[in-house]
Design a protein around this motif. Structure first.
Motif, PDB file in Angstrom:
ATOM      1  N   PHE A 288       7.848 -26.827 175.858  1.00 26.23           N
ATOM      2  CA  PHE A 288       8.529 -27.959 176.479  1.00 26.23           C
ATOM      3  C   PHE A 288       9.288 -28.772 175.426  1.00 26.23           C
ATOM      4  O   PHE A 288      10.447 -29.161 175.634  1.00 26.23           O
ATOM      5  N   LEU A 289       8.665 -29.011 174.276  1.00 21.71           N
ATOM      6  CA  LEU A 289       9.345 -29.743 173.207  1.00 21.71           C
ATOM      7  C   LEU A 289      10.503 -28.937 172.638  1.00 21.71           C
ATOM      8  O   LEU A 289      11.544 -29.505 172.267  1.00 21.71           O
ATOM      9  N   ASP A 290      10.340 -27.623 172.562  1.00 18.17           N
ATOM     10  CA  ASP A 290      11.458 -26.779 172.132  1.00 18.17           C
ATOM     11  C   ASP A 290      12.658 -26.989 173.050  1.00 18.17           C
ATOM     12  O   ASP A 290      13.801 -27.122 172.593  1.00 18.17           O
ATOM     13  N   LEU A 291      12.402 -27.010 174.344  1.00 13.33           N
ATOM     14  CA  LEU A 291      13.470 -27.195 175.312  1.00 13.33           C
ATOM     15  C   LEU A 291      14.157 -28.541 175.122  1.00 13.33           C
ATOM     16  O   LEU A 291      15.394 -28.623 175.079  1.00 13.33           O
ATOM     17  N   LEU A 292      13.374 -29.587 174.985  1.00 16.05           N
ATOM     18  CA  LEU A 292      13.948 -30.931 174.860  1.00 16.05           C
ATOM     19  C   LEU A 292      14.716 -31.101 173.556  1.00 16.05           C
ATOM     20  O   LEU A 292      15.865 -31.552 173.547  1.00 16.05           O
ATOM     21  N   LEU A 293      14.081 -30.755 172.444  1.00 11.60           N
ATOM     22  CA  LEU A 293      14.632 -31.092 171.133  1.00 11.60           C
ATOM     23  C   LEU A 293      15.658 -30.086 170.634  1.00 11.60           C
ATOM     24  O   LEU A 293      16.496 -30.428 169.782  1.00 11.60           O
ATOM     25  N   ASP A 294      15.613 -28.860 171.117  1.00 15.73           N
ATOM     26  CA  ASP A 294      16.579 -27.856 170.672  1.00 15.73           C
ATOM     27  C   ASP A 294      17.747 -27.694 171.640  1.00 15.73           C
ATOM     28  O   ASP A 294      18.831 -27.282 171.226  1.00 15.73           O
ATOM     29  N   ARG A 295      17.532 -28.045 172.919  1.00 21.11           N
ATOM     30  CA  ARG A 295      18.578 -27.786 173.914  1.00 21.11           C
ATOM     31  C   ARG A 295      19.047 -29.034 174.654  1.00 21.11           C
ATOM     32  O   ARG A 295      20.215 -29.118 175.040  1.00 21.11           O
ATOM     33  N   ARG A 296      18.161 -29.996 174.872  1.00 19.82           N
ATOM     34  CA  ARG A 296      18.553 -31.178 175.654  1.00 19.82           C
ATOM     35  C   ARG A 296      19.133 -32.289 174.780  1.00 19.82           C
ATOM     36  O   ARG A 296      19.993 -33.042 175.244  1.00 19.82           O
ATOM     37  N   VAL A 297      18.644 -32.429 173.551  1.00 22.08           N
ATOM     38  CA  VAL A 297      19.101 -33.509 172.678  1.00 22.08           C
ATOM     39  C   VAL A 297      19.891 -32.907 171.513  1.00 22.08           C
ATOM     40  O   VAL A 297      19.369 -32.090 170.761  1.00 22.08           O
ATOM     41  N   ASN A 298      21.146 -33.324 171.373  1.00 25.36           N
ATOM     42  CA  ASN A 298      21.999 -32.846 170.281  1.00 25.36           C
ATOM     43  C   ASN A 298      21.907 -33.831 169.121  1.00 25.36           C
ATOM     44  O   ASN A 298      22.455 -34.942 169.190  1.00 25.36           O
TER      45      ASN A 298
END
Length: 308
Positions: free
Chosen positions: A81-91
């Motif tokens: 879940f953190l991978d998704l947020l920090l690698d894909r959702r937040v630039n």
């Protein structure tokens, strides 16, 4: 594996299999199950005391097993879940834009991730992370900033002229998302006894905020001081501190809104849409939560017009 742990994890997994929880974030699922167990514990106990479950174990130990199993299961979902947020959702490119250092974005991402992971290990701050993680996951910053930048009203003025953010909307969105994620970071520098807050709403006073800011700047050296400060200020009341940053005010509102957000919620005919309803209530209680009522007015107007 201990049979009691197997049984408790099996029971929790059956609860988590509820289709209604499918679209929730991991921490939202956890909160839903915690609320269910706390509300229905007495009704569940006659079944849980039977031999096929936890026969002979005291009630408080049964609940402890279930709570521990719930945390363990949810923790297995957190890394992805953190991978998704920090690698894909937040630039995090906006960090390089602010610092003019090419590698600053990657370093700040890792420091933000470590901070979030640490916050998730502590019960009090874990609960405080539910809203921020949901706000970023469901994209509150993007959908509302798109509208706010088009309308160029009060909130846009506060972001661009008062806070003086000299960057495009996408960078402002990423900055706001980082402010949201780091809002609970004050728990990393508090005793955890609740003494830092003088309001039941969880707001902190300027003296504590300044102390927290100074300590967090040292913990997050790759994150610009201004970003850390705005994240800390998201825990302060705008009513009492009218000079706090616009991104802080938005981070506070979106974190609160997202905590109980229900994706794909059906709206009954004639009823207000979910965001419109929430912002309507927030406008009436803005003083208690320290919200900027003018920002709430704009968000309410957007939600009403776009049918959010």
């Amino acid at each position: 594996m201990n049979s009691q742990i197997q049984i408790s994890k099996g029971f929790i997994n059956r609860l988590l299999a509820n289709p209604a929880l499918k679209s929730y974030t991991p921490l939202q699922k956890e909160e839903q199950i915690l609320q269910f167990l706390n509300a229905n514990g007495s009704q569940l106990m006659p079944t849980l005391r039977t031999p096929q479950f936890f026969g002979g174990i005291p009630d408080h130990e049964i609940l402890s097993l279930l709570f521990t199993s719930l945390t363990d299961i949810i923790n297995t979902e957190i890394p992805a879940f953190l991978d998704l947020l920090l690698d894909r959702r937040v630039n995090f490119d906006f960090i390089s834009f602010m610092t003019q250092k090419a590698d600053a974005g990657g370093q700040s991402r890792e420091q933000v991730r470590r901070s979030v992971e640490m916050l998730l290990t502590r019960p009090e701050s874990r609960r405080a992370m539910t809203g921020p993680l949901a706000a970023v996951y469901y994209g509150f910053s993007k959908k509302y900033l798109d509208e706010l930048f088009q309308r160029r009203g009060y909130t846009h003025f506060e972001l661009t002229k008062v806070q003086r953010l000299r960057m495009g909307r996408e960078h402002v969105q990423a900055l706001l998302d980082v402010n949201i994620l780091l809002k609970p970071a004050i728990y990393l520098v508090s005793s955890g006894d609740g003494g830092q807050s003088s309001y039941s709403s969880g707001l902190v006073q300027p003296a504590f905020a300044e102390t927290a800011r100074g300590l967090l700047v040292k913990r997050l050296p790759a994150v610009p001081d201004a970003v850390v400060a705005a994240s800390v200020h998201a825990n302060m009341s705008f009513v009492d501190n009218p000079n706090i940053e616009a991104t802080s005010r938005l981070a506070s509102i979106f974190s609160s809104r997202a905590r109980g957000f229900q994706p794909n919620q059906k709206v009954d005919r004639g009823a207000d849409t979910p965001d419109k309803s929430w912002f309507s209530v927030a406008r009436r209680n803005y003083k208690f939560y320290g919200f900027d009522v003018k920002i709430l007015d704009e968000l309410y107007s957007i939600a009403a017009e776009v049918m959010w």
